[in-house]
Design a protein around this motif. Structure first.
Motif, PDB file in Angstrom:
ATOM      1  N   ALA A 131      -0.417  -0.269   9.205  1.00  0.00           N
ATOM      2  CA  ALA A 131       0.256   0.826   9.916  1.00  0.00           C
ATOM      3  C   ALA A 131       0.993   1.776   8.984  1.00  0.00           C
ATOM      4  O   ALA A 131       1.225   2.916   9.332  1.00  0.00           O
ATOM      5  N   GLY A 132       1.391   1.290   7.823  1.00  0.00           N
ATOM      6  CA  GLY A 132       2.229   2.132   6.969  1.00  0.00           C
ATOM      7  C   GLY A 132       1.681   2.242   5.565  1.00  0.00           C
ATOM      8  O   GLY A 132       2.323   1.858   4.591  1.00  0.00           O
ATOM      9  N   ALA A 133       0.480   2.813   5.471  1.00  0.00           N
ATOM     10  CA  ALA A 133      -0.191   2.860   4.170  1.00  0.00           C
ATOM     11  C   ALA A 133       0.665   3.569   3.118  1.00  0.00           C
ATOM     12  O   ALA A 133       0.654   3.195   1.950  1.00  0.00           O
ATOM     13  N   TRP A 134       1.416   4.567   3.554  1.00  0.00           N
ATOM     14  CA  TRP A 134       2.232   5.306   2.592  1.00  0.00           C
ATOM     15  C   TRP A 134       3.344   4.441   2.030  1.00  0.00           C
ATOM     16  O   TRP A 134       3.676   4.542   0.854  1.00  0.00           O
ATOM     17  N   TYR A 135       3.935   3.631   2.899  1.00  0.00           N
ATOM     18  CA  TYR A 135       5.013   2.756   2.441  1.00  0.00           C
ATOM     19  C   TYR A 135       4.458   1.774   1.404  1.00  0.00           C
ATOM     20  O   TYR A 135       5.078   1.530   0.367  1.00  0.00           O
ATOM     21  N   VAL A 181       1.023  -5.857   7.254  1.00  0.00           N
ATOM     22  CA  VAL A 181       1.586  -4.926   8.244  1.00  0.00           C
ATOM     23  C   VAL A 181       1.573  -3.498   7.697  1.00  0.00           C
ATOM     24  O   VAL A 181       1.121  -2.563   8.357  1.00  0.00           O
ATOM     25  N   LEU A 182       2.062  -3.351   6.457  1.00  0.00           N
ATOM     26  CA  LEU A 182       2.141  -2.004   5.892  1.00  0.00           C
ATOM     27  C   LEU A 182       0.752  -1.435   5.647  1.00  0.00           C
ATOM     28  O   LEU A 182       0.496  -0.255   5.883  1.00  0.00           O
ATOM     29  N   TRP A 198       3.986   3.429  -1.799  1.00  0.00           N
ATOM     30  CA  TRP A 198       5.250   3.616  -2.518  1.00  0.00           C
ATOM     31  C   TRP A 198       5.607   2.351  -3.286  1.00  0.00           C
ATOM     32  O   TRP A 198       5.983   2.401  -4.466  1.00  0.00           O
ATOM     33  N   THR A 241       5.617   2.481  -7.272  1.00  0.00           N
ATOM     34  CA  THR A 241       6.880   2.332  -7.999  1.00  0.00           C
ATOM     35  C   THR A 241       6.788   1.184  -8.998  1.00  0.00           C
ATOM     36  O   THR A 241       7.199   1.328 -10.160  1.00  0.00           O
ATOM     37  N   MET A 289       4.132   0.082 -10.373  1.00  0.00           N
ATOM     38  CA  MET A 289       3.242   0.527 -11.448  1.00  0.00           C
ATOM     39  C   MET A 289       4.000   1.425 -12.438  1.00  0.00           C
ATOM     40  O   MET A 289       3.884   1.267 -13.658  1.00  0.00           O
ATOM     41  N   MET A 290       4.798   2.356 -11.888  1.00  0.00           N
ATOM     42  CA  MET A 290       5.532   3.259 -12.772  1.00  0.00           C
ATOM     43  C   MET A 290       6.515   2.497 -13.646  1.00  0.00           C
ATOM     44  O   MET A 290       6.673   2.796 -14.840  1.00  0.00           O
ATOM     45  N   ILE A 291       7.178   1.503 -13.071  1.00  0.00           N
ATOM     46  CA  ILE A 291       8.122   0.698 -13.853  1.00  0.00           C
ATOM     47  C   ILE A 291       7.380  -0.018 -14.975  1.00  0.00           C
ATOM     48  O   ILE A 291       7.807  -0.019 -16.139  1.00  0.00           O
TER      49      ILE A 291
END
Lengths: 528, 62, 377
Positions: free
Chosen positions: B27-31, B23-24, B34, B38, B40-42
């Motif tokens: 429609a919500g590639a930015w989500y 779904v993301l 994120w 996140t 990856m950063m962790i």
């Protein structure tokens, strides 16, 4: 009329002050919760005591900050209703939903688990406590998500339509609201800005300890985690900020011209105003230092795009105001007789520009009698205050690049194992702590002051949005907020500094002494 | 029994992840970005401490 | 029946559930805060009492935030009109509530006795004032609030703020704080031992009996005061537009619904049954049962107000035709539907992890455990 203008000005002042104040605490909560989860992950995997001490120390500071975030957040939840009741009625059908979902999905998660995180160390197994910490991080970021979905609607109202039968905007598509590009970009940019804030905060305090050779085991490790975390966050926040600017620029050209100090329409290649002294009255920059060619690719993400300037946007607004006036007249007819066919037809044709007609109502209470001067005046209002937006934008960008450079150095020093020797760097680091906070506040100013004169862009002007209070009420509440919030910040800073000075509760734990490490400490790390 | 429950739990987590990713991603590639960013950063920040501990054990400065 | 009507009714019921959740969960913590100086005589005892609710007050408080959010989403006109009309009262509520997180979080961070006494005072204020305002707001809804709208739905409040503290509203406020003290007493009994538990039991008894007396007085008052009756124009399935109906003020009209459906008398009956049975249980040491019976009494109280006023939510005393009712103050069907879906999914999840949190932190809190717990407040 004079009283109305005063009430609006006071309401705006109060909202801006309480929101900016609230926003001092929120980004740190967003980022520190994720950093806590990171630290605790390392603890659970490695089993080393030092990471538990580290997590517990930072979670104490987290709690002090969190309490104020929660307290001031209560204000925000109620201020829409208490001070912006016309706004709340006008878009409550859309705007209220993300706020309620924020409570259901995010606040419950965050607040229930934050209690377990702080008090459950001895009652939960390591794995379960880690899960709890992750839930806190998830909850705080989900709350950012939903409030930014709501905020994005104010910037770029999608998925809704004005219903003359109820005199308000009504929801057409929830998914359009949630997946709006404005909402997505806003959330990612804001959340990552929070990560960056927390990283700088942790680095600054760790450097403070290293400089004094205190709590070295915790400080060196915290520094490493935060530096690596932060360097990605700073890259992310800059890239995402650029993308957000691109999206906002398309939806809100008037905000864009204010951010860039752009009065005349600029054909490619346009120059970027590094610094300028914008004059709102004359609609020109009294002074500008430009870098040639840069603006076009920066703003349009292409080499041949044209950027419409403020003067042309004012002309466009005049056209829309004239077009919107019949819609407002028709709406008044419909309020007496909701089935008036002529009025319904007129409204269907002109309804898109209803908000623009409301702009001119500020100067001409009877909009049908509006003079050309009044229309021009209303149209010029559509350009937000350029000076403050322009300068806030530049402060934010300068801060972002400053932090990027700082974090790159921090990462290099930390990875090379030189950090404890870089005394100058360590001395500077605590002074970096205010920088992300300034950038966050400046970003808020760009986004929200740049939205003026609208509360809902293109739909509802700010001047009509506030509750119909008396000046006395507004002064009472403003004084009350200032008094309470001032006391709060003094108490908070006092405790924060006190607990930072006290430092982590590390007892007799010199770095890397195998004898005191936790049972999980085996040679597996060396092989990893 | 415990294994079955664990399996069911992770199966559910997997399903939800797949659903969200689809779904993301649509429609919500930015989500989605994120979520991935996140995580990856962790992981990178955690890896940084692994290097630190290795240096530490081999008595190199950090 | 049309789907929009069903949604409005469901959200009317959910509003009740939310208010009950708010009153029980937040009210319990506020009762503890308001009764703190009675429940604990020494600093050690007070810390013990505070730590009983320390891990939970934040989660419980979300009921309050959710209350605001859900009214905004489902009843935007109520949110806009009530919050702005009751401006000064809302601010007093807000200010007293925002010192509460700091009271909990900061009180025991410093050893100074003066510092702690100061925060004790804030905990008392932030416990008593919001519950009184909560009850007084309900009372004012029953009386009607002086407001009206312009044609474009801009609302005007024409009363003074002193008028919001009329005797009836104050009585309702006292009733509300009494039930909160009852609930707080039950909570402290659940987690306390020895002398603290005894004091909590006494507090619960006194507060419970006081609440019953006040409830009775308020009930008689409602019987005598003018209620509001819909006389035409409000279509249950119609759009949310409150300006096109006629309403009359009739003395005693708030009892009409009870007269039409005598079975509804069971709702106020719940208050008496809950409190009396609760006190009996508490005195036999069954404080958990007493807690749940207190929740039942809250449900009865808010249920009574709801059934008496139905379909009114916020009557206007100066322009009754502009009163806000279930039929004309809600969101659109689309929003109500989406919100219902989210509520149906997330409220059970919230209930599960809230219960888990209480279960994890279960057990008695004594002065001794506080001393040895480095994470305690």
């Amino acid at each position: 009329m004079q009283e109305l203008e005063t009430v609006i000005a006071l309401s705006r002042t109060q909202f801006a002050a309480t929101a900016l104040y609230h926003y001092l605490f929120v980004p740190l909560t967003l980022g520190l919760s994720v950093l806590l989860a990171t630290m605790e992950t390392i603890y659970v995997i490695s089993g080393r005591e030092v990471y538990r001490q580290m997590t517990q120390f930072w979670s104490k500071l987290f709690a002090i900050n969190f309490a104020l975030g929660v307290a001031t957040g209560l204000t925000m939840e109620f201020e829409f209703g208490t001070n912006w009741s016309t706004y709340s009625h006008f878009v409550g059908d859309i705007f209220g939903a993300p706020l309620a979902i924020e409570g259901l999905m995010a606040f419950f998660l965050e607040s229930t688990f934050v209690g377990l995180m702080l008090f459950g160390w001895d009652k939960l197994s390591r794995g379960k406590h880690l899960l709890v910490t992750y839930m806190v991080a998830l909850g705080s970021n989900l709350s950012a998500l939903w409030i930014l979905v709501a905020n994005a609607y104010m910037q770029h109202p999608v998925g809704s339509e004005f219903n003359p039968a109820t005199m308000r905007m009504e929801l057409e598509s929830f998914t359009a609201l949630f997946f709006s590009h404005e909402a997505q970009a806003k959330f990612v940019h804001t959340s990552v800005a929070g990560f960056l804030t927390a990283a700088i905060f942790v680095i600054g305090i760790s450097a403070f300890y290293m400089l004094r050779k205190r709590h070295m085991a915790v400080a060196v490790r915290s520094f490493r985690v935060a530096a690596l975390f932060g360097v990605f966050a700073s890259i992310g926040v800059i890239c995402l900020g650029d993308a957000l600017g691109f999206i906002s620029g398309e939806g809100q050209p008037n905000k864009l011209v204010a951010m860039e100090g752009l009065w005349e329409t600029a054909e490619a290649p346009a120059g970027f105003n590094v610094i300028a002294w914008p004059d709102q009255e004359a609609m020109e920059n009294r002074f500008a230092l430009q870098i040639p060619y840069v603006l076009t690719p920066l703003v349009t993400h292409s080499f041949d795009g044209t950027i419409t300037g403020a003067r042309d946007l004012v002309h466009r607004a005049e056209v829309r105001i004239r077009d919107g006036i019949p819609a407002l007249v028709a709406l008044e007819t419909l309020s007496d007789n909701p089935n008036d066919r002529d009025a319904l037809r007129t409204f269907r044709i002109h309804g898109d520009n209803l908000g623009y007609a409301l702009l001119v109502k500020r100067y001409a209470p009877d909009v049908t009698q509006a003079t050309p001067e009044q229309i021009t005046q209303a149209a010029r209002d559509t350009i937000p205050p350029v000076g403050p937006v322009f300068w806030s934008f530049r402060i934010m960008i300068a801060a972002a690049f400053l932090m990027l450079g700082f974090l790159i150095l921090a990462t290099i020093y930390s990875l090379r194992g030189q950090i404890t020797e870089k005394r100058t760097f360590l001395k500077i680091a605590p002074w970096m702590i205010p920088v992300p906070f300034i950038a966050n506040e400046a970003g808020w100013v760009v986004a929200e002051l740049g939205r003026q004169p609208w509360t809902v862009y293109g739909q509802l002007p700010t001047w009509i949005s506030a509750s119909t209070h008396s000046v006395g009420y507004m002064i009472f509440s403003l004084v009350g907020f200032v008094a309470i919030y001032t006391i709060f910040i003094i108490v908070e800073m006092f405790l924060m500094v006190k607990f930072i000075r006290k430092g982590p509760d590390d007892g007799p734990l010199p770095p890397a002494e195998p004898a005191v490490a936790a049972p999980g400490h085996t040679s597996q790390w060396s092989q990893a | 029994m415990k294994n079955i429950l664990l399996f069911a739990f992770w199966f559910l987590v997997g399903l939800i992840t797949l659903f969200l990713a689809i779904v993301l991603g649509e429609a919500g590639a930015w989500y989605l970005a994120w979520v991935l960013g996140t995580v990856m950063m962790i992981l990178i920040a955690a890896t940084g401490t692994v290097i630190l501990e290795v240096d530490d054990e081999q008595d190199r400065p950090y | 029946m049309e789907i929009y009507i069903v949604l409005k009714l469901v959200w009317w019921a959910l509003l009740g559930v939310l208010l009950i959740g708010l009153a029980v969960m937040v009210g319990m913590d506020m009762g503890v805060g308001a009764g703190l100086r009675y429940l604990g005589r020494t600093d050690r005892e007070r810390r013990t009492v505070i730590n009983m609710i320390a891990p939970h007050w934040d989660g419980n408080q979300v009921w309050f935030i959710l209350g605001g959010g859900a009214v905004f989403a489902a009843w935007p006109t109520i949110y806009a009109t009530a919050f702005s009309g009751l401006y000064v009262v809302m601010l007093v509520l807000l200010w007293s509530m925002i010192v509460r997180p700091l009271g909990f979080e900061y009180r025991s961070k410093l050893p100074s006795q003066r510092w702690r006494n100061l925060w004790d005072v804030t905990l008392f204020i932030s416990g008593a004032v919001p519950m009184i305002v909560f009850g007084a707001a309900m009372g004012n809804m029953l009386r009607g609030v002086p407001f009206h709208f312009e044609w474009n739905m801009v609302s005007y409040y024409t009363g003074s703020f002193i008028a919001l503290f009329n005797p009836f509203a104050v009585l309702c406020g006292l009733m509300s704080i009494a039930l909160a003290l009852y609930q707080g007493g039950a909570m402290v009994m659940n987690r306390g031992t020895g002398v603290i538990r005894e004091r909590a039991c006494n507090l619960l008894t006194m507060a419970g009996l006081g609440a019953l007396v006040l409830f009775t007085v308020c009930g008689l008052w409602v019987w005598l005061m003018p209620g509001y009756v819909l006389t035409g124009g409000a279509e249950p399935a119609g759009p949310a537009m409150p300006l096109r109906k006629t309403v009359q003020k009739v003395s005693g009209a708030w009892l009409n619904n009870f007269a039409a459906y005598p079975l509804l008398w069971l709702v106020p009956g719940l208050v008496y049954a809950g409190v009396l049975a609760g006190i009996a249980c508490a005195r036999r040491g069954l404080s958990h049962v007493a807690w749940w019976l207190g929740a039942l009494a809250w449900a009865g109280t808010i249920g009574t107000v709801g059934t008496a006023m139905f379909p009114f939510l916020m009557p206007s005393s100066t322009n009754p035709g502009h009163s806000l009712t279930v039929w004309d103050a809600s969101s659109s069907a689309t929003t109500l539907g989406w919100m219902l879906a989210f509520t149906a999914i997330f409220i059970p999840i919230v209930a599960v992890y809230t219960s888990w949190a209480f279960w994890v932190m279960r057990g008695k809190v004594t002065p001794e455990t506080i001393e040895h717990d480095e994470h305690a407040y």
